[in-house]
Design an enzyme around this catalytic site. Structure first.
Site, PDB file in Angstrom:
ATOM      1  N   ASP A  23      73.372  56.649  12.320  1.00  0.00           N
ATOM      2  CA  ASP A  23      74.829  57.264  12.249  1.00  0.00           C
ATOM      3  C   ASP A  23      75.378  56.306  13.980  1.00  0.00           C
ATOM      4  O   ASP A  23      74.955  55.815  14.462  1.00  0.00           O
ATOM      5  CB  ASP A  23      74.604  58.477  12.000  1.00  0.00           C
ATOM      6  CG  ASP A  23      74.277  58.878  13.081  1.00  0.00           C
ATOM      7  OD1 ASP A  23      73.758  59.024  13.844  1.00  0.00           O
ATOM      8  OD2 ASP A  23      73.949  60.271  12.817  1.00  0.00           O
ATOM      9  N   HIS A  24      77.171  57.144  13.352  1.00  0.00           N
ATOM     10  CA  HIS A  24      77.692  57.044  14.823  1.00  0.00           C
ATOM     11  C   HIS A  24      77.102  57.654  16.524  1.00  0.00           C
ATOM     12  O   HIS A  24      76.978  56.934  17.007  1.00  0.00           O
ATOM     13  CB  HIS A  24      79.181  57.438  14.255  1.00  0.00           C
ATOM     14  CG  HIS A  24      78.263  59.897  14.871  1.00  0.00           C
ATOM     15  ND1 HIS A  24      78.091  59.556  12.774  1.00  0.00           N
ATOM     16  CD2 HIS A  24      79.227  60.846  15.479  1.00  0.00           C
ATOM     17  CE1 HIS A  24      78.308  61.390  13.499  1.00  0.00           C
ATOM     18  NE2 HIS A  24      78.206  61.211  14.581  1.00  0.00           N
ATOM     19  N   GLY A  73      71.475  61.375  16.295  1.00  0.00           N
ATOM     20  CA  GLY A  73      71.644  61.629  17.993  1.00  0.00           C
ATOM     21  C   GLY A  73      70.637  62.071  18.584  1.00  0.00           C
ATOM     22  O   GLY A  73      69.754  62.774  19.454  1.00  0.00           O
ATOM     23  N   THR A  74      69.931  63.037  17.094  1.00  0.00           N
ATOM     24  CA  THR A  74      67.743  63.853  17.975  1.00  0.00           C
ATOM     25  C   THR A  74      67.329  63.137  16.689  1.00  0.00           C
ATOM     26  O   THR A  74      65.971  62.900  17.635  1.00  0.00           O
ATOM     27  CB  THR A  74      68.559  65.230  16.979  1.00  0.00           C
ATOM     28  OG1 THR A  74      68.569  64.983  15.604  1.00  0.00           O
ATOM     29  CG2 THR A  74      69.406  65.714  17.284  1.00  0.00           C
ATOM     30  N   GLY A  75      67.950  61.936  15.972  1.00  0.00           N
ATOM     31  CA  GLY A  75      65.964  61.851  15.496  1.00  0.00           C
ATOM     32  C   GLY A  75      65.835  62.589  13.488  1.00  0.00           C
ATOM     33  O   GLY A  75      64.728  61.943  13.367  1.00  0.00           O
ATOM     34  N   ILE A  76      66.582  63.543  14.566  1.00  0.00           N
ATOM     35  CA  ILE A  76      66.346  64.668  12.958  1.00  0.00           C
ATOM     36  C   ILE A  76      67.013  64.857  11.611  1.00  0.00           C
ATOM     37  O   ILE A  76      65.603  63.787  11.366  1.00  0.00           O
ATOM     38  CB  ILE A  76      66.070  66.074  13.593  1.00  0.00           C
ATOM     39  CG1 ILE A  76      65.967  66.624  15.127  1.00  0.00           C
ATOM     40  CG2 ILE A  76      65.372  67.136  12.340  1.00  0.00           C
ATOM     41  CD1 ILE A  76      65.750  67.961  15.627  1.00  0.00           C
ATOM     42  N   GLY A  77      68.407  64.377  11.831  1.00  0.00           N
ATOM     43  CA  GLY A  77      68.292  64.148  10.302  1.00  0.00           C
ATOM     44  C   GLY A  77      68.167  62.782   9.938  1.00  0.00           C
ATOM     45  O   GLY A  77      67.658  62.865   8.676  1.00  0.00           O
ATOM     46  N   HIS A  92      47.233  56.465  13.385  1.00  0.00           N
ATOM     47  CA  HIS A  92      46.321  57.747  12.597  1.00  0.00           C
ATOM     48  C   HIS A  92      47.587  57.598  11.529  1.00  0.00           C
ATOM     49  O   HIS A  92      46.954  58.824  10.340  1.00  0.00           O
ATOM     50  CB  HIS A  92      46.568  59.437  13.517  1.00  0.00           C
ATOM     51  CG  HIS A  92      46.293  59.574  14.781  1.00  0.00           C
ATOM     52  ND1 HIS A  92      45.992  60.567  15.545  1.00  0.00           N
ATOM     53  CD2 HIS A  92      45.170  58.430  14.978  1.00  0.00           C
ATOM     54  CE1 HIS A  92      44.351  59.583  16.032  1.00  0.00           C
ATOM     55  NE2 HIS A  92      44.229  58.694  15.995  1.00  0.00           N
ATOM     56  N   ARG A 139      38.620  58.307   8.555  1.00  0.00           N
ATOM     57  CA  ARG A 139      39.269  59.912   8.212  1.00  0.00           C
ATOM     58  C   ARG A 139      41.221  59.865   8.414  1.00  0.00           C
ATOM     59  O   ARG A 139      41.480  60.723   7.610  1.00  0.00           O
ATOM     60  CB  ARG A 139      39.183  60.501   9.032  1.00  0.00           C
ATOM     61  CG  ARG A 139      39.721  60.722  10.485  1.00  0.00           C
ATOM     62  CD  ARG A 139      38.471  61.653  11.424  1.00  0.00           C
ATOM     63  NE  ARG A 139      38.762  61.155  12.769  1.00  0.00           N
ATOM     64  CZ  ARG A 139      39.179  60.850  13.953  1.00  0.00           C
ATOM     65  NH1 ARG A 139      38.209  60.098  13.590  1.00  0.00           N
ATOM     66  NH2 ARG A 139      39.220  61.316  14.531  1.00  0.00           N
TER      67      ARG A 139
END
Ligand code: RB5
Length: 150
Positions: free
Chosen positions: A8-9, A67-71, A99, A133
């Protein structure tokens, strides 16, 4: 290897540097998302671009920046079969491959500097999935998708 990258921006400036780095390393880069860092551009649209490139097979891996990587990581993880790992350091990026067999690496321009971002990228492309695993656990994620995704 073809890599899709979008932001994003709020991830625009870091994306320019990351794209250049990937191209210098010999990757073919599909670049998408915000056309500049000033006009507002939704992380939803940027996430769609990366997730669709990877889930359609146009790209083998993706890098998603906001901005945070979260969205943007939330958006990518709405796609069936996509495992997008939001990372803040090299160890997490390494483990996301070993993993979790993640295909998309997400991070935030407002969270990590260029050095950390490039270190994460190196780890993300160097590491292989360990299987065993860990494959059983990734298969557990796939079972959830079979139940809940239409
Ligand atoms: C944009 O201001 C910001 O909300 C976005 O880049 C991201 O951090 C959201 O998760």
């Amino acid at each position: 290897m073809v890599v899709s990258i979008a932001s994003d921006h709020a991830g625009y400036e870091l994306r320019q540097k990351v794209r250049k780095y990937l191209e210098e390393k010999g990757f073919e880069v599909l670049d998408g998302g915000a056309p500049n860092g000033t006009d507002s551009y939704s992380y939803v649209d940027a996430g769609i671009k990366v997730a669709e490139d990877v889930s359609s097979g146009k790209a083998e891996r993706g890098i998603a920046i906001c901005g945070t990587g979260i969205g943007i990581s939330l958006v990518c993880n709405k796609y069936k079969g996509i495992r997008c790992a939001l990372c803040t350091n090299e160890f997490m990026a390494k483990m996301s491959r070993q993993h979790n067999d993640a295909q998309i690496l997400a991070f935030g321009e407002r969270v990590v500097g260029l050095g950390v971002a490039l270190g994460m990228i190196d780890a993300f492309f160097e590491e292989e999935f360990a299987g065993g695993r860990h494959a059983t656990r990734v298969n557990g994620i796939k079972e959830i998708e079979e139940k809940h995704f239409k």
